[in-house]
Scaffold this active site. Structure first.
Site, short mmCIF file in Angstrom:
data_model
loop_
_atom_site.label_atom_id
_atom_site.label_comp_id
_atom_site.label_asym_id
_atom_site.label_seq_id
_atom_site.Cartn_x
_atom_site.Cartn_y
_atom_site.Cartn_z
N LYS A 34 72.92 12.92 35.11
CA LYS A 34 71.69 12.21 35.39
C LYS A 34 71.02 12.87 36.58
CE LYS A 34 68.46 9.11 35.42
NZ LYS A 34 68.60 7.70 35.71
N HIS A 43 62.88 6.92 30.28
CA HIS A 43 61.87 5.93 30.67
C HIS A 43 60.51 6.54 31.03
CE1 HIS A 43 63.37 6.84 34.67
NE2 HIS A 43 64.32 5.94 34.69
N HIS A 70 65.22 11.41 35.30
CA HIS A 70 64.34 10.32 35.76
C HIS A 70 63.09 11.03 36.26
CE1 HIS A 70 63.63 6.57 38.41
NE2 HIS A 70 62.59 7.36 38.56
N PRO A 119 64.65 -2.48 42.83
CA PRO A 119 64.00 -2.34 41.53
C PRO A 119 65.03 -2.35 40.40
CG PRO A 119 64.19 -0.18 42.57
CD PRO A 119 64.75 -1.19 43.54
N GLY A 120 64.65 -2.85 39.25
CA GLY A 120 65.54 -2.80 38.08
C GLY A 120 65.42 -4.06 37.24
N HIS A 137 70.95 4.71 28.15
CA HIS A 137 70.54 4.55 29.56
C HIS A 137 70.87 3.14 30.04
CE1 HIS A 137 67.38 5.60 32.84
NE2 HIS A 137 68.26 4.72 33.29
N ARG A 193 77.07 -0.79 36.34
CA ARG A 193 77.60 -1.28 37.63
C ARG A 193 79.12 -1.28 37.64
NH1 ARG A 193 72.53 -0.25 39.28
NH2 ARG A 193 71.09 -1.98 39.20
N ASP A 223 67.47 0.90 30.02
CA ASP A 223 67.55 1.09 31.48
C ASP A 223 68.04 -0.20 32.13
OD1 ASP A 223 67.49 2.16 34.01
OD2 ASP A 223 65.31 2.18 34.18
O1 DOR Z 1 64.39 0.51 38.64
C1 DOR Z 1 65.38 1.21 38.76
N1 DOR Z 1 66.61 0.67 38.93
N2 DOR Z 1 65.26 2.56 38.72
C2 DOR Z 1 66.28 3.38 39.01
O2 DOR Z 1 66.10 4.57 38.98
C3 DOR Z 1 67.60 2.84 39.38
C4 DOR Z 1 67.77 1.47 38.84
C5 DOR Z 1 68.95 0.75 39.44
O3 DOR Z 1 70.06 1.35 39.44
O4 DOR Z 1 68.83 -0.40 39.86
ZN ZN Z 2 67.95 3.91 35.14
#
Ligand code: DOR
Ligand code: ZN
Length: 382
Positions: free
Chosen positions: A130, A188, A154, A267-268, A49, A53, A249
């Protein structure tokens, strides 16, 4: 080529492995090309996972920087998520994405397609599909669910994306499991309940280090699904014994994006190089057996993905993660993301070398532009 040292073959034994791109034989003695007397030679770690990019999101991270960071973290196979720009869910885009990896990936790789109505994708050399929360209400989901290929879920309901963050509640994660079927891997997971329900439905599961370790404080720890409260996180530690895998992730964003106000920042969390040293630290501390550790980062992921990797075994891909048990503090090295919430985390396992396709991809200092392969291309010669 021969590699010599303490090998993990179900138990740790002194010995030698002969390999080219694949493992050829395992012997007691040899004249080694690579010798690691002070480390332990493990099956190459896999991360099923990763948001690598690249393409139009190369300003966040590129295939070269993400896979260099992976090699630094002992990861020999990354499997890429399709939510790039453009989105990967047509036959042409899948092939274009694979070409980008063939040109730039320093680890072996696989790519997931997004949910699609393009039936040609099912015949492409993908790792699977996915399924994002919003996909659960799309008519084309049905075609993907009837495919024999792996579906990585997810686990949240479509409504999760439309409500306030505080309303992204755990029951939505649990409910989403009832909307899929077939060969499903629930990624996750944020609660032990999700893992247990997934297992009872015949699905496999993974956890991330961030859902185990971190508390939401600001945008650096903003992630979907969200980090749960302390009680839930503590219960989730059981996942180390009940889930199938630990994944990163890895979801890189720029420092500028992460400085935006919490409500609108993306988020990420980036952590592709954190997982392997973290899980082997748990072994060093006596929390996990070596067998369980290898299952979480290598063996089980290979089984779920259906690839001949993740074990030191004749005919398997010659990927090795060489670990030494030294104390150090975590930081990224080759990723475009230079600040993560794991920075400074004390670790007791460090990657000495990463070997991919029989070649040194990381030697404890530098990464090398070796050619990663698509492990899901079945037409590829042995
Ligand atoms: O926190 C996250 N970031 N959750 C996701 O499902 C996508 C990911 C992202 O690609 O930045
Ligand atoms: Zn992810």
């Amino acid at each position: 080529m021969w590699i010599k040292g303490k090998l993990y073959l179900g138990e740790v034994v002194e010995g030698c492995v002969e390999f080219d791109r694949k493992i050829k034989s395992i012997k007691k003695e040899c004249k080694p090309d690579l010798y690691y007397p002070d480390s332990i030679i493990l099956p190459g770690s896999i991360d099923m996972h990763v948001h690598v990019r690249g393409m139009q999101l190369s300003y966040k991270e590129t295939v070269a920087t993400a896979t260099s960071e992976a090699a630094y973290g002992g990861v020999t196979v990354v499997v890429d998520m399709p939510n790039t720009q453009p989105y990967i869910n047509t036959h042409e885009r899948v092939l274009e994405r694979i070409r980008e990896f063939e040109n730039f990936s320093r680890t072996d790789f696989g790519v997931y397609s997004g949910v699609t109505s393009d039936a040609r994708v099912d015949g492409d050399p993908i790792a699977g599909y996915k399924v994002f929360p919003e996909d659960l209400e799309k008519p084309e989901l049905e075609m993907v669910l009837s495919s024999n290929k792996l579906k990585v879920l997810h686990p949240e309901l479509p409504i999760s994306n439309k409500v306030l963050r505080e309303s992204r509640l755990l029951w939505q994660e649990i409910a989403s499991l009832y909307l899929v079927r077939g060969k499903v891997h629930v990624t996750h997971t944020t609660s032990l309940e999700t893992i247990r329900l997934a297992k009872s439905l015949g699905f496999t599961t993974d956890v991330t280090p961030h859902h185990l370790l971190l508390e939401e404080r600001d945008c650096t720890t903003k992630v979907n699904p969200p980090l749960r409260d302390k009680t839930e996180r503590n219960k989730l530690l059981r996942a180390l014994f009940e889930a199938d895998a630990v994944v990163s992730d890895h979801a890189p964003h720029t420092a500028k994006e992460k400085e935006l106000p919490f409500e609108i920042c993306p988020p990420g969390i980036a952590g592709v190089s954190f997982v392997t040293p973290f899980v082997y630290t748990l072994f060093k501390k006596g929390v996990l057996s070596l067998e369980r550790t290898v299952e979480l980062v290598s063996k089980n992921q290979a089984k779920i993905l259906g690839i001949k990797a993740g074990e030191i075994k004749e005919g398997y891909v010659a990927n090795f993660t060489v670990i030494s048990f030294n104390t150090w503090r975590y930081s990224t090295k080759f990723s475009k993301v230079t600040q993560t919430p794991f920075d400074g985390y004390p670790l007791e396992a460090k990657v000495t070398a990463t070997i991919v396709e029989g070649k040194v991809a990381y030697d404890g200092e530098s990464v090398y532009p070796i050619r990663g392969m698509n492990l899901f291309d079945k037409t590829e010669k042995p």
